[in-house]
Structures are given as structure tokens and as C-alpha cells.
Design a protein around this motif. Structure first.
Motif, PDB file in Angstrom:
ATOM      1  N   ARG A  45       0.918  -1.058   0.010  1.00 11.42           N
ATOM      2  CA  ARG A  45      -0.013  -0.185  -0.035  1.00 11.42           C
ATOM      3  C   ARG A  45       0.896   1.382  -0.066  1.00 11.42           C
ATOM      4  N   GLU A  46       0.432   1.984  -0.753  1.00 11.68           N
ATOM      5  CA  GLU A  46       1.285   3.484  -0.725  1.00 11.68           C
ATOM      6  C   GLU A  46       0.549   4.653  -0.621  1.00 11.68           C
ATOM      7  N   PHE A  47       1.030   5.501  -0.160  1.00 12.61           N
ATOM      8  CA  PHE A  47       0.590   6.894  -0.175  1.00 12.61           C
ATOM      9  C   PHE A  47       0.256   7.749  -1.412  1.00 12.61           C
ATOM     10  N   VAL A  48      -0.947   8.366  -1.461  1.00 12.49           N
ATOM     11  CA  VAL A  48      -1.098   9.133  -2.797  1.00 12.49           C
ATOM     12  C   VAL A  48      -1.337  10.674  -2.415  1.00 12.49           C
ATOM     13  N   ALA A  49      -2.143  10.949  -1.396  1.00 11.75           N
ATOM     14  CA  ALA A  49      -2.198  12.247  -0.925  1.00 11.75           C
ATOM     15  C   ALA A  49      -2.967  12.541   0.171  1.00 11.75           C
ATOM     16  N   ILE A  51      -4.671  15.416   3.048  1.00 11.82           N
ATOM     17  CA  ILE A  51      -5.169  16.862   3.483  1.00 11.82           C
ATOM     18  C   ILE A  51      -5.251  16.645   5.358  1.00 11.82           C
ATOM     19  N   ALA A  52      -4.405  17.636   5.590  1.00 10.37           N
ATOM     20  CA  ALA A  52      -4.376  17.867   7.165  1.00 10.37           C
ATOM     21  C   ALA A  52      -5.532  18.509   7.694  1.00 10.37           C
ATOM     22  N   TRP A  53      -5.633  18.331   9.067  1.00 10.62           N
ATOM     23  CA  TRP A  53      -6.974  18.650   9.612  1.00 10.62           C
ATOM     24  C   TRP A  53      -6.846  20.243   9.540  1.00 10.62           C
ATOM     25  N   SER A  54      -5.714  20.806   9.481  1.00  8.60           N
ATOM     26  CA  SER A  54      -5.451  22.319   9.325  1.00  8.60           C
ATOM     27  C   SER A  54      -5.756  22.728   7.755  1.00  8.60           C
ATOM     28  N   GLY A  55      -5.922  21.703   6.937  1.00  9.80           N
ATOM     29  CA  GLY A  55      -6.142  21.934   5.386  1.00  9.80           C
ATOM     30  C   GLY A  55      -5.082  21.923   4.411  1.00  9.80           C
ATOM     31  N   GLN A  56      -3.713  21.880   5.010  1.00 13.83           N
ATOM     32  CA  GLN A  56      -2.558  21.689   4.179  1.00 13.83           C
ATOM     33  C   GLN A  56      -2.626  20.445   3.531  1.00 13.83           C
ATOM     34  N   THR A  57      -2.067  20.332   2.216  1.00 18.43           N
ATOM     35  CA  THR A  57      -1.928  19.283   1.628  1.00 18.43           C
ATOM     36  C   THR A  57      -0.815  18.793   1.143  1.00 18.43           C
ATOM     37  N   ASN A  58      -0.611  17.246   0.717  1.00 19.25           N
ATOM     38  CA  ASN A  58       0.572  16.723   0.532  1.00 19.25           C
ATOM     39  C   ASN A  58       0.367  15.879  -0.389  1.00 19.25           C
ATOM     40  N   TYR A  59       1.273  15.363  -1.427  1.00 26.24           N
ATOM     41  CA  TYR A  59       1.096  14.689  -2.480  1.00 26.24           C
ATOM     42  C   TYR A  59       2.396  13.552  -2.778  1.00 26.24           C
ATOM     43  N   ALA A  60       2.080  12.603  -3.014  1.00 24.52           N
ATOM     44  CA  ALA A  60       3.282  11.862  -3.628  1.00 24.52           C
ATOM     45  C   ALA A  60       3.907  12.063  -4.934  1.00 24.52           C
ATOM     46  N   ASP A  61       5.166  11.988  -5.117  1.00 29.45           N
ATOM     47  CA  ASP A  61       5.634  12.686  -6.381  1.00 29.45           C
ATOM     48  C   ASP A  61       4.902  12.050  -7.593  1.00 29.45           C
ATOM     49  N   ALA A  62       4.708  10.751  -7.547  1.00 29.80           N
ATOM     50  CA  ALA A  62       3.891  10.120  -8.615  1.00 29.80           C
ATOM     51  C   ALA A  62       2.565  10.838  -9.205  1.00 29.80           C
ATOM     52  N   VAL A  63       2.025  11.368  -8.326  1.00 27.76           N
ATOM     53  CA  VAL A  63       0.845  12.068  -8.519  1.00 27.76           C
ATOM     54  C   VAL A  63       0.819  13.756  -8.547  1.00 27.76           C
ATOM     55  N   LYS A  64       1.753  14.008  -8.205  1.00 27.05           N
ATOM     56  CA  LYS A  64       1.863  15.641  -7.940  1.00 27.05           C
ATOM     57  C   LYS A  64       1.573  16.201  -9.351  1.00 27.05           C
ATOM     58  N   MET A  82      -8.665  13.079  -9.892  1.00 29.04           N
ATOM     59  CA  MET A  82      -7.503  12.332 -10.550  1.00 29.04           C
ATOM     60  C   MET A  82      -7.690  12.723 -12.149  1.00 29.04           C
ATOM     61  N   ASN A  83      -6.565  13.071 -12.477  1.00 31.49           N
ATOM     62  CA  ASN A  83      -6.502  13.611 -14.098  1.00 31.49           C
ATOM     63  C   ASN A  83      -5.320  12.920 -14.645  1.00 31.49           C
ATOM     64  N   GLY A  84      -5.479  12.907 -16.077  1.00 38.94           N
ATOM     65  CA  GLY A  84      -4.451  12.133 -16.787  1.00 38.94           C
ATOM     66  C   GLY A  84      -3.786  10.863 -15.885  1.00 38.94           C
ATOM     67  N   LEU A  85      -4.925   9.905 -15.940  1.00 42.64           N
ATOM     68  CA  LEU A  85      -4.681   8.916 -15.364  1.00 42.64           C
ATOM     69  C   LEU A  85      -3.875   7.905 -16.436  1.00 42.64           C
ATOM     70  N   LYS A  86      -2.967   7.230 -15.780  1.00 42.65           N
ATOM     71  CA  LYS A  86      -2.055   6.308 -16.429  1.00 42.65           C
ATOM     72  C   LYS A  86      -2.376   4.794 -16.110  1.00 42.65           C
ATOM     73  N   PRO A  87      -1.958   3.737 -16.677  1.00 46.94           N
ATOM     74  CA  PRO A  87      -2.319   2.337 -16.409  1.00 46.94           C
ATOM     75  C   PRO A  87      -1.621   1.988 -15.075  1.00 46.94           C
ATOM     76  N   ASP A  88      -0.373   2.799 -14.718  1.00 48.05           N
ATOM     77  CA  ASP A  88       0.224   2.564 -13.389  1.00 48.05           C
ATOM     78  C   ASP A  88      -0.594   3.106 -12.180  1.00 48.05           C
ATOM     79  N   ASP A  89      -1.776   3.719 -12.361  1.00 45.16           N
ATOM     80  CA  ASP A  89      -2.431   4.368 -11.379  1.00 45.16           C
ATOM     81  C   ASP A  89      -3.592   3.112 -10.792  1.00 45.16           C
ATOM     82  N   THR A  90      -3.642   2.165 -11.777  1.00 47.64           N
ATOM     83  CA  THR A  90      -4.597   0.952 -11.353  1.00 47.64           C
ATOM     84  C   THR A  90      -4.319   0.616 -10.187  1.00 47.64           C
ATOM     85  N   ALA A  91      -5.377   0.461  -9.262  1.00 46.97           N
ATOM     86  CA  ALA A  91      -5.103   0.048  -7.850  1.00 46.97           C
ATOM     87  C   ALA A  91      -6.310   0.108  -7.106  1.00 46.97           C
TER      88      ALA A  91
END
Length: 123
Positions: A45-49, A51-64, A82-91
Motif C-alpha cells: 500500500r502506498e501513499f497518494v495524497a 489533507i491535514a486537519w488544518s487544510g494543508q495538502t501533501n502529495y506523492a511525487d507520482a501524482v503531483k 484524478m486527471n491524466g490517469l495512467k495504467p500505473d494508477d490502477t489500484a
């Protein structure tokens, strides 16, 4: 407690867009850091994105630059656009929540998990 429930997965073609939703009916996400993780067959399992309780966001490099995590005004739903989806996004995509979470990337920090929603991107 919150009980995340994911929806919006499906089969799309490469280059298409899709929006996933993570809803809770028990409380709101306003005091929770909420994240999206994904797990492809045979992979961890890998991190994607997040949003903190404060509202700050964080993204994995693969989806940034392609994905965006949003929380509605009432904080009852968190979206993953999710925009510009790729086969590697399948999960299978999972929504997770952590009380007063800062938007961490480690899955073990999250206390509440949904059942997941399948996203399949064909080439």
C-alpha cells in the motif's frame, strides 16, 4: 470516530479523469487528517495524497500535478480528483483518517480506514 466510505471508482482509459469520494456519516473530517492510499496487485500500500486537519495538502511525487485532494465546506466528504490517469494508477484506493492528523504519508499512523474502491486504467 469517523467511518470512511469510498466511492467513485471504475474503469477508465488512459488520459481520462475520475473523482473519488470519501464520505463519513458519523461525524465530520474537520478535526481529522484524511489521506488516500492505493494498493496495486502484488504491491505494498502506498501513499497518494493527504489533507491535514488544518487544510494543508501533501502529495506523492507520482501524482503531483495530476491529482488533487479536496475537502468540502461541511467536511463530510473528501475528494480525490484524478486527471491524466495512467495504467500505473490502477489500484484499489483507500481513504484513511487520523485524529488531528497533519497529513502523514505512513499508513500505520491512520486509525480509520474505508473498504476501498477499485480504479482500473486501460491503455
Amino acid at each position: 470516530q469517523v467511518q470512511p466510505v469510498e466511492s467513485g471508482g471504475g474503469l477508465v482509459q488512459a488520459g481520462d479523469s475520475l473523482t473519488l469520494s470519501c464520505a463519513t456519516s458519523m461525524r465530520t473530517f474537520s478535526n481529522y487528517g484524511t489521506a488516500w492510499f492505493r494498493q496495486a496487485p502484488g504491491k505494498e500500500r502506498e501513499f497518494v495524497a493527504a489533507i491535514a486537519w488544518s487544510g494543508q495538502t501533501n502529495y506523492a511525487d507520482a501524482v503531483k500535478g495530476r491529482f488533487a485532494i479536496l475537502r468540502d465546506d461541511g467536511a463530510t466528504t473528501v475528494y480525490l480528483q484524478m486527471n491524466g490517469l495512467k495504467p500505473d494508477d490502477t489500484a484499489v484506493y483507500y481513504c484513511a483518517a487520523e485524529w488531528r492528523g497533519p497529513g502523514r504519508v505512513k499508513a500505520s499512523r491512520y486509525d480509520y480506514w474505508g473498504q476501498g474502491t477499485q480504479v482500473t486504467v486501460s491503455s
